[in-house]
Design a protein around this motif. Sequence first.
Motif, PDB file in Angstrom:
ATOM      1  N   VAL A   9      92.915  13.756 -18.308  1.00  0.00           N
ATOM      2  CA  VAL A   9      91.591  13.172 -18.490  1.00  0.00           C
ATOM      3  C   VAL A   9      91.756  11.824 -19.191  1.00  0.00           C
ATOM      4  O   VAL A   9      92.415  11.742 -20.222  1.00  0.00           O
ATOM      5  CB  VAL A   9      90.700  14.115 -19.342  1.00  0.00           C
ATOM      6  CG1 VAL A   9      89.352  13.481 -19.608  1.00  0.00           C
ATOM      7  CG2 VAL A   9      90.556  15.467 -18.662  1.00  0.00           C
ATOM      8  N   PRO A  10      91.181  10.759 -18.621  1.00  0.00           N
ATOM      9  CA  PRO A  10      91.315   9.454 -19.280  1.00  0.00           C
ATOM     10  C   PRO A  10      90.638   9.475 -20.655  1.00  0.00           C
ATOM     11  O   PRO A  10      89.567  10.028 -20.826  1.00  0.00           O
ATOM     12  CB  PRO A  10      90.589   8.485 -18.348  1.00  0.00           C
ATOM     13  CG  PRO A  10      90.205   9.253 -17.142  1.00  0.00           C
ATOM     14  CD  PRO A  10      90.410  10.695 -17.409  1.00  0.00           C
ATOM     15  N   VAL A  11      91.299   8.854 -21.612  1.00  0.00           N
ATOM     16  CA  VAL A  11      90.759   8.780 -22.968  1.00  0.00           C
ATOM     17  C   VAL A  11      89.870   7.550 -23.066  1.00  0.00           C
ATOM     18  O   VAL A  11      90.233   6.482 -22.585  1.00  0.00           O
ATOM     19  CB  VAL A  11      91.900   8.693 -24.004  1.00  0.00           C
ATOM     20  CG1 VAL A  11      91.357   8.511 -25.401  1.00  0.00           C
ATOM     21  CG2 VAL A  11      92.775   9.931 -23.926  1.00  0.00           C
ATOM     22  N   VAL A  12      88.696   7.730 -23.664  1.00  0.00           N
ATOM     23  CA  VAL A  12      87.813   6.585 -23.919  1.00  0.00           C
ATOM     24  C   VAL A  12      87.496   6.547 -25.401  1.00  0.00           C
ATOM     25  O   VAL A  12      87.471   7.576 -26.076  1.00  0.00           O
ATOM     26  CB  VAL A  12      86.504   6.635 -23.098  1.00  0.00           C
ATOM     27  CG1 VAL A  12      86.775   6.443 -21.624  1.00  0.00           C
ATOM     28  CG2 VAL A  12      85.753   7.912 -23.339  1.00  0.00           C
ATOM     29  N   PHE A  13      87.294   5.351 -25.893  1.00  0.00           N
ATOM     30  CA  PHE A  13      86.997   5.152 -27.305  1.00  0.00           C
ATOM     31  C   PHE A  13      85.627   4.509 -27.438  1.00  0.00           C
ATOM     32  O   PHE A  13      85.293   3.590 -26.687  1.00  0.00           O
ATOM     33  CB  PHE A  13      88.055   4.231 -27.938  1.00  0.00           C
ATOM     34  CG  PHE A  13      89.437   4.806 -27.916  1.00  0.00           C
ATOM     35  CD1 PHE A  13      89.856   5.648 -28.934  1.00  0.00           C
ATOM     36  CD2 PHE A  13      90.304   4.526 -26.879  1.00  0.00           C
ATOM     37  CE1 PHE A  13      91.121   6.196 -28.921  1.00  0.00           C
ATOM     38  CE2 PHE A  13      91.582   5.069 -26.859  1.00  0.00           C
ATOM     39  CZ  PHE A  13      91.993   5.907 -27.883  1.00  0.00           C
ATOM     40  N   LYS A  14      84.850   4.987 -28.399  1.00  0.00           N
ATOM     41  CA  LYS A  14      83.553   4.379 -28.678  1.00  0.00           C
ATOM     42  C   LYS A  14      83.782   3.162 -29.554  1.00  0.00           C
ATOM     43  O   LYS A  14      84.576   3.207 -30.482  1.00  0.00           O
ATOM     44  CB  LYS A  14      82.632   5.366 -29.383  1.00  0.00           C
ATOM     45  CG  LYS A  14      82.207   6.497 -28.483  1.00  0.00           C
ATOM     46  CD  LYS A  14      81.223   7.405 -29.153  1.00  0.00           C
ATOM     47  CE  LYS A  14      80.840   8.513 -28.183  1.00  0.00           C
ATOM     48  NZ  LYS A  14      79.770   9.332 -28.696  1.00  0.00           N
ATOM     49  N   ALA A  15      83.082   2.085 -29.238  1.00  0.00           N
ATOM     50  CA  ALA A  15      83.233   0.841 -29.994  1.00  0.00           C
ATOM     51  C   ALA A  15      81.890   0.131 -30.058  1.00  0.00           C
ATOM     52  O   ALA A  15      80.951   0.490 -29.344  1.00  0.00           O
ATOM     53  CB  ALA A  15      84.278  -0.052 -29.327  1.00  0.00           C
ATOM     54  N   ALA A  16      81.825  -0.868 -30.911  1.00  0.00           N
ATOM     55  CA  ALA A  16      80.618  -1.678 -31.056  1.00  0.00           C
ATOM     56  C   ALA A  16      81.009  -3.127 -31.293  1.00  0.00           C
ATOM     57  O   ALA A  16      82.052  -3.409 -31.882  1.00  0.00           O
ATOM     58  CB  ALA A  16      79.770  -1.173 -32.209  1.00  0.00           C
ATOM     59  N   CYS A  17      80.163  -4.022 -30.842  1.00  0.00           N
ATOM     60  CA  CYS A  17      80.403  -5.451 -31.033  1.00  0.00           C
ATOM     61  C   CYS A  17      79.613  -5.938 -32.243  1.00  0.00           C
ATOM     62  O   CYS A  17      78.400  -5.726 -32.321  1.00  0.00           O
ATOM     63  CB  CYS A  17      79.962  -6.216 -29.791  1.00  0.00           C
ATOM     64  SG  CYS A  17      80.141  -8.004 -29.952  1.00  0.00           S
ATOM     65  N   PRO A  18      80.280  -6.585 -33.191  1.00  0.00           N
ATOM     66  CA  PRO A  18      79.566  -7.099 -34.360  1.00  0.00           C
ATOM     67  C   PRO A  18      78.672  -8.306 -34.037  1.00  0.00           C
ATOM     68  O   PRO A  18      77.747  -8.598 -34.780  1.00  0.00           O
ATOM     69  CB  PRO A  18      80.683  -7.489 -35.322  1.00  0.00           C
ATOM     70  CG  PRO A  18      81.868  -7.727 -34.464  1.00  0.00           C
ATOM     71  CD  PRO A  18      81.717  -6.821 -33.276  1.00  0.00           C
ATOM     72  N   ASP A  19      78.915  -8.975 -32.912  1.00  0.00           N
ATOM     73  CA  ASP A  19      78.106 -10.146 -32.544  1.00  0.00           C
ATOM     74  C   ASP A  19      76.794  -9.757 -31.861  1.00  0.00           C
ATOM     75  O   ASP A  19      75.720 -10.088 -32.339  1.00  0.00           O
ATOM     76  CB  ASP A  19      78.900 -11.083 -31.635  1.00  0.00           C
ATOM     77  CG  ASP A  19      79.892 -11.931 -32.393  1.00  0.00           C
ATOM     78  OD1 ASP A  19      80.000 -11.781 -33.629  1.00  0.00           O
ATOM     79  OD2 ASP A  19      80.573 -12.743 -31.748  1.00  0.00           O
ATOM     80  N   CYS A  20      76.897  -9.040 -30.731  1.00  0.00           N
ATOM     81  CA  CYS A  20      75.682  -8.699 -29.981  1.00  0.00           C
ATOM     82  C   CYS A  20      75.155  -7.305 -30.316  1.00  0.00           C
ATOM     83  O   CYS A  20      74.101  -6.915 -29.834  1.00  0.00           O
ATOM     84  CB  CYS A  20      75.927  -8.829 -28.479  1.00  0.00           C
ATOM     85  SG  CYS A  20      76.997  -7.544 -27.776  1.00  0.00           S
ATOM     86  N   ARG A  21      75.911  -6.553 -31.126  1.00  0.00           N
ATOM     87  CA  ARG A  21      75.548  -5.207 -31.579  1.00  0.00           C
ATOM     88  C   ARG A  21      75.483  -4.160 -30.462  1.00  0.00           C
ATOM     89  O   ARG A  21      74.915  -3.094 -30.635  1.00  0.00           O
ATOM     90  CB  ARG A  21      74.245  -5.223 -32.364  1.00  0.00           C
ATOM     91  CG  ARG A  21      74.348  -6.065 -33.610  1.00  0.00           C
ATOM     92  CD  ARG A  21      73.074  -6.013 -34.407  1.00  0.00           C
ATOM     93  NE  ARG A  21      73.131  -6.965 -35.503  1.00  0.00           N
ATOM     94  CZ  ARG A  21      73.336  -6.627 -36.756  1.00  0.00           C
ATOM     95  NH1 ARG A  21      73.508  -5.384 -37.082  1.00  0.00           N
ATOM     96  NH2 ARG A  21      73.376  -7.555 -37.694  1.00  0.00           N
TER      97      ARG A  21
END
Length: 81
Positions: A9-21
């Motif tokens: 199963v491909p691994v995915v990571f949750k992330a966020a952008c500090p610029d556009c949120r």
Amino acid sequence: MSATVAAPVPVVFKAACPDCRARFELAATAIRLAIGASRRTTFYSFTCPECDTSVRKPAGERIIELLTGGGVRTLRLHQTV
């Protein structure tokens, strides 16, 4: 009796952008991890898929474990003498 092998199963990571949120999920191939000699030189980076900004965030021990365990490519930074 025949054995079947499940595809990984491909691994995915949750992330966020500090610029556009924006919040999103990234594949391991979209993230780079750099491990340096100090906290300042140990970080992970990615490009925000929403605004195309380059994002760099510090990586502590737990983040390093999660990213390397999920198949993120790692660059080890060496100090020159």
